[in-house]
Motif scaffolding. Structure first.
Motif, PDB file in Angstrom:
ATOM      1  N   ARG A  84      32.149  39.732  46.225  1.00  0.00           N
ATOM      2  CA  ARG A  84      31.035  39.488  46.287  1.00  0.00           C
ATOM      3  C   ARG A  84      30.740  39.365  44.647  1.00  0.00           C
ATOM      4  O   ARG A  84      31.201  40.145  44.114  1.00  0.00           O
ATOM      5  CB  ARG A  84      30.163  40.351  47.284  1.00  0.00           C
ATOM      6  N   PRO A  85      29.424  38.867  44.392  1.00  0.00           N
ATOM      7  CA  PRO A  85      28.896  38.878  43.311  1.00  0.00           C
ATOM      8  C   PRO A  85      28.566  40.325  42.732  1.00  0.00           C
ATOM      9  O   PRO A  85      28.164  41.199  43.671  1.00  0.00           O
ATOM     10  CB  PRO A  85      27.657  38.121  43.362  1.00  0.00           C
ATOM     11  N   GLN A  86      29.043  40.726  41.771  1.00  0.00           N
ATOM     12  CA  GLN A  86      29.130  42.093  41.106  1.00  0.00           C
ATOM     13  C   GLN A  86      29.784  43.079  41.687  1.00  0.00           C
ATOM     14  O   GLN A  86      29.890  44.292  41.403  1.00  0.00           O
ATOM     15  CB  GLN A  86      27.663  42.618  41.200  1.00  0.00           C
ATOM     16  N   ARG A  87      30.683  42.865  42.626  1.00  0.00           N
ATOM     17  CA  ARG A  87      31.532  43.776  43.520  1.00  0.00           C
ATOM     18  C   ARG A  87      32.785  43.409  44.481  1.00  0.00           C
ATOM     19  O   ARG A  87      32.598  42.412  44.855  1.00  0.00           O
ATOM     20  CB  ARG A  87      30.629  44.495  44.720  1.00  0.00           C
ATOM     21  N   SER A  88      33.805  44.000  43.992  1.00  0.00           N
ATOM     22  CA  SER A  88      34.848  43.180  44.536  1.00  0.00           C
ATOM     23  C   SER A  88      35.897  44.536  44.908  1.00  0.00           C
ATOM     24  O   SER A  88      35.768  45.661  44.433  1.00  0.00           O
ATOM     25  CB  SER A  88      35.779  42.717  43.585  1.00  0.00           C
ATOM     26  N   VAL A  89      36.384  44.516  46.338  1.00  0.00           N
ATOM     27  CA  VAL A  89      37.394  45.483  46.903  1.00  0.00           C
ATOM     28  C   VAL A  89      38.566  44.831  47.199  1.00  0.00           C
ATOM     29  O   VAL A  89      38.842  43.938  48.039  1.00  0.00           O
ATOM     30  CB  VAL A  89      36.557  46.071  48.052  1.00  0.00           C
ATOM     31  N   SER A  90      39.759  45.438  46.753  1.00  0.00           N
ATOM     32  CA  SER A  90      40.958  45.144  47.001  1.00  0.00           C
ATOM     33  C   SER A  90      41.847  46.175  47.457  1.00  0.00           C
ATOM     34  O   SER A  90      41.786  47.200  47.082  1.00  0.00           O
ATOM     35  CB  SER A  90      41.864  44.424  45.655  1.00  0.00           C
ATOM     36  N   LEU A  91      42.365  46.011  48.858  1.00  0.00           N
ATOM     37  CA  LEU A  91      43.279  47.289  49.181  1.00  0.00           C
ATOM     38  C   LEU A  91      44.745  46.798  49.322  1.00  0.00           C
ATOM     39  O   LEU A  91      44.985  45.681  50.073  1.00  0.00           O
ATOM     40  CB  LEU A  91      42.657  47.526  50.667  1.00  0.00           C
ATOM     41  N   ARG A  92      45.562  47.416  48.886  1.00  0.00           N
ATOM     42  CA  ARG A  92      46.919  46.953  49.098  1.00  0.00           C
ATOM     43  C   ARG A  92      47.631  48.430  49.666  1.00  0.00           C
ATOM     44  O   ARG A  92      47.698  49.494  48.890  1.00  0.00           O
ATOM     45  CB  ARG A  92      47.838  46.512  48.059  1.00  0.00           C
ATOM     46  N   ASP A  93      48.029  48.212  50.840  1.00  0.00           N
ATOM     47  CA  ASP A  93      48.585  49.561  51.377  1.00  0.00           C
ATOM     48  C   ASP A  93      47.512  50.724  51.374  1.00  0.00           C
ATOM     49  O   ASP A  93      46.411  50.586  52.146  1.00  0.00           O
ATOM     50  CB  ASP A  93      50.080  50.047  50.975  1.00  0.00           C
ATOM     51  N   ARG A  94      47.731  52.039  50.569  1.00  0.00           N
ATOM     52  CA  ARG A  94      46.712  52.903  50.782  1.00  0.00           C
ATOM     53  C   ARG A  94      46.098  53.055  49.404  1.00  0.00           C
ATOM     54  O   ARG A  94      45.440  53.988  48.936  1.00  0.00           O
ATOM     55  CB  ARG A  94      47.372  54.004  51.016  1.00  0.00           C
ATOM     56  N   GLU A  95      46.180  52.021  48.387  1.00  0.00           N
ATOM     57  CA  GLU A  95      45.591  51.846  47.247  1.00  0.00           C
ATOM     58  C   GLU A  95      44.463  50.947  47.212  1.00  0.00           C
ATOM     59  O   GLU A  95      44.627  49.748  47.350  1.00  0.00           O
ATOM     60  CB  GLU A  95      46.501  51.353  46.234  1.00  0.00           C
ATOM     61  N   ALA A  96      43.127  51.422  46.884  1.00  0.00           N
ATOM     62  CA  ALA A  96      42.023  50.721  47.005  1.00  0.00           C
ATOM     63  C   ALA A  96      41.531  50.494  45.356  1.00  0.00           C
ATOM     64  O   ALA A  96      41.456  51.434  44.768  1.00  0.00           O
ATOM     65  CB  ALA A  96      40.810  51.277  47.884  1.00  0.00           C
ATOM     66  N   ARG A  97      41.234  49.284  45.007  1.00  0.00           N
ATOM     67  CA  ARG A  97      40.769  48.979  43.783  1.00  0.00           C
ATOM     68  C   ARG A  97      39.197  48.372  44.058  1.00  0.00           C
ATOM     69  O   ARG A  97      38.969  47.436  44.654  1.00  0.00           O
ATOM     70  CB  ARG A  97      41.406  47.771  42.766  1.00  0.00           C
ATOM     71  N   ILE A  98      38.411  49.160  43.436  1.00  0.00           N
ATOM     72  CA  ILE A  98      36.781  49.173  43.624  1.00  0.00           C
ATOM     73  C   ILE A  98      36.168  48.491  42.235  1.00  0.00           C
ATOM     74  O   ILE A  98      36.239  49.375  41.498  1.00  0.00           O
ATOM     75  CB  ILE A  98      36.247  49.964  44.535  1.00  0.00           C
ATOM     76  N   THR A  99      35.654  47.403  42.402  1.00  0.00           N
ATOM     77  CA  THR A  99      35.201  46.867  41.165  1.00  0.00           C
ATOM     78  C   THR A  99      33.626  46.489  41.159  1.00  0.00           C
ATOM     79  O   THR A  99      33.392  45.835  41.841  1.00  0.00           O
ATOM     80  CB  THR A  99      35.880  45.586  40.507  1.00  0.00           C
ATOM     81  N   VAL A 100      32.963  47.317  40.315  1.00  0.00           N
ATOM     82  CA  VAL A 100      31.461  47.101  40.470  1.00  0.00           C
ATOM     83  C   VAL A 100      30.981  46.821  39.095  1.00  0.00           C
ATOM     84  O   VAL A 100      31.285  47.508  38.096  1.00  0.00           O
ATOM     85  CB  VAL A 100      30.798  48.421  40.936  1.00  0.00           C
ATOM     86  N   ASP A 101      30.289  45.606  38.657  1.00  0.00           N
ATOM     87  CA  ASP A 101      29.627  45.249  37.589  1.00  0.00           C
ATOM     88  C   ASP A 101      30.774  45.412  36.320  1.00  0.00           C
ATOM     89  O   ASP A 101      30.527  45.866  35.363  1.00  0.00           O
ATOM     90  CB  ASP A 101      28.549  46.220  37.179  1.00  0.00           C
ATOM     91  N   GLY A 102      32.081  44.947  36.611  1.00  0.00           N
ATOM     92  CA  GLY A 102      33.030  45.011  35.811  1.00  0.00           C
ATOM     93  C   GLY A 102      33.876  46.380  35.393  1.00  0.00           C
ATOM     94  O   GLY A 102      34.907  46.430  34.719  1.00  0.00           O
ATOM     95  N   VAL A 103      33.354  47.429  36.246  1.00  0.00           N
ATOM     96  CA  VAL A 103      34.192  48.484  36.129  1.00  0.00           C
ATOM     97  C   VAL A 103      35.167  49.063  37.379  1.00  0.00           C
ATOM     98  O   VAL A 103      34.488  48.770  38.301  1.00  0.00           O
ATOM     99  CB  VAL A 103      33.087  49.885  35.928  1.00  0.00           C
ATOM    100  N   GLN A 104      36.302  49.086  37.261  1.00  0.00           N
ATOM    101  CA  GLN A 104      36.962  49.360  38.315  1.00  0.00           C
ATOM    102  C   GLN A 104      37.477  50.771  38.595  1.00  0.00           C
ATOM    103  O   GLN A 104      37.821  51.444  37.715  1.00  0.00           O
ATOM    104  CB  GLN A 104      38.437  48.444  38.004  1.00  0.00           C
ATOM    105  N   GLU A 105      37.500  51.225  39.673  1.00  0.00           N
ATOM    106  CA  GLU A 105      37.891  52.464  40.162  1.00  0.00           C
ATOM    107  C   GLU A 105      39.242  52.392  41.282  1.00  0.00           C
ATOM    108  O   GLU A 105      39.136  51.390  41.965  1.00  0.00           O
ATOM    109  CB  GLU A 105      36.988  53.336  40.788  1.00  0.00           C
ATOM    110  N   VAL A 106      40.208  53.026  40.988  1.00  0.00           N
ATOM    111  CA  VAL A 106      41.182  52.952  41.929  1.00  0.00           C
ATOM    112  C   VAL A 106      41.189  54.337  42.789  1.00  0.00           C
ATOM    113  O   VAL A 106      41.147  55.412  42.111  1.00  0.00           O
ATOM    114  CB  VAL A 106      42.731  52.846  41.089  1.00  0.00           C
ATOM    115  N   VAL A 107      41.388  54.059  44.059  1.00  0.00           N
ATOM    116  CA  VAL A 107      41.410  55.112  45.007  1.00  0.00           C
ATOM    117  C   VAL A 107      42.681  55.220  45.824  1.00  0.00           C
ATOM    118  O   VAL A 107      42.724  54.020  46.467  1.00  0.00           O
ATOM    119  CB  VAL A 107      39.950  55.310  45.921  1.00  0.00           C
TER     120      VAL A 107
END
Length: 143
Positions: A84-107
């Motif tokens: 989505r604009p300004q927010r991206s969520v990617s899940l591969r198996d149990r690793e989530a990458r959440i990007t908000v306003d260009g900053v990515q967090e891996v969970v």
């Protein structure tokens, strides 16, 4: 994360970035093909070549068959992506990458319950299709 059409007749690469991930659409080559690369941290992690002209379904038989190999990228892991604009969520198996306003967090999602909660919140997906996918992957020996 393509929110509007992209021209293929460009003279320079077009880069669309979301934090450490980017997608680069290269100009057409001398055969009229365009190349789209997905990059993470500057390294190419996936790509497609767009070939002009109509194709028959059977031309894709080998590619589809390859997607079922034990070492294939797609049908051997749980993979969900939502841009989505300004927010991206990617899940591969149990690793989530959440990007908000260009900053990515891996969970890392530690268990199935956490996975269910995350998938419901981020993708609006009910438990049944997720469980079906996880069961199918387990039966195949997927990750």
């Amino acid at each position: 994360p393509f929110f509007k059409p992209m021209r293929l007749d460009r003279s320079a690469p077009l880069t669309i970035g979301l934090g450490p991930e980017s997608w680069v659409l290269h100009p057409r080559d001398d055969r009229g093909r365009s190349r789209l690369e997905q990059r993470r941290g500057g390294e190419v992690v996936h790509g497609y070549t767009v070939t002009p002209g109509a194709r028959r379904g059977e031309e894709f038989s080998a590619v589809v068959a390859d997607s079922y190999r034990a070492d294939a990228s797609f049908l051997n892991c749980l993979r969900l992506v939502r841009h989505r604009p300004q927010r991206s969520v990617s899940l591969r198996d149990r690793e989530a990458r959440i990007t908000v306003d260009g900053v990515q967090e891996v969970v890392e999602l530690p268990d199935r319950a956490a996975l269910h909660t995350f998938v419901a919140a981020e993708f609006g997906m009910a438990a049944a299709p997720l469980d079906e996918a996880l069961t199918w992957l387990a039966e195949r020996g997927g990750r």
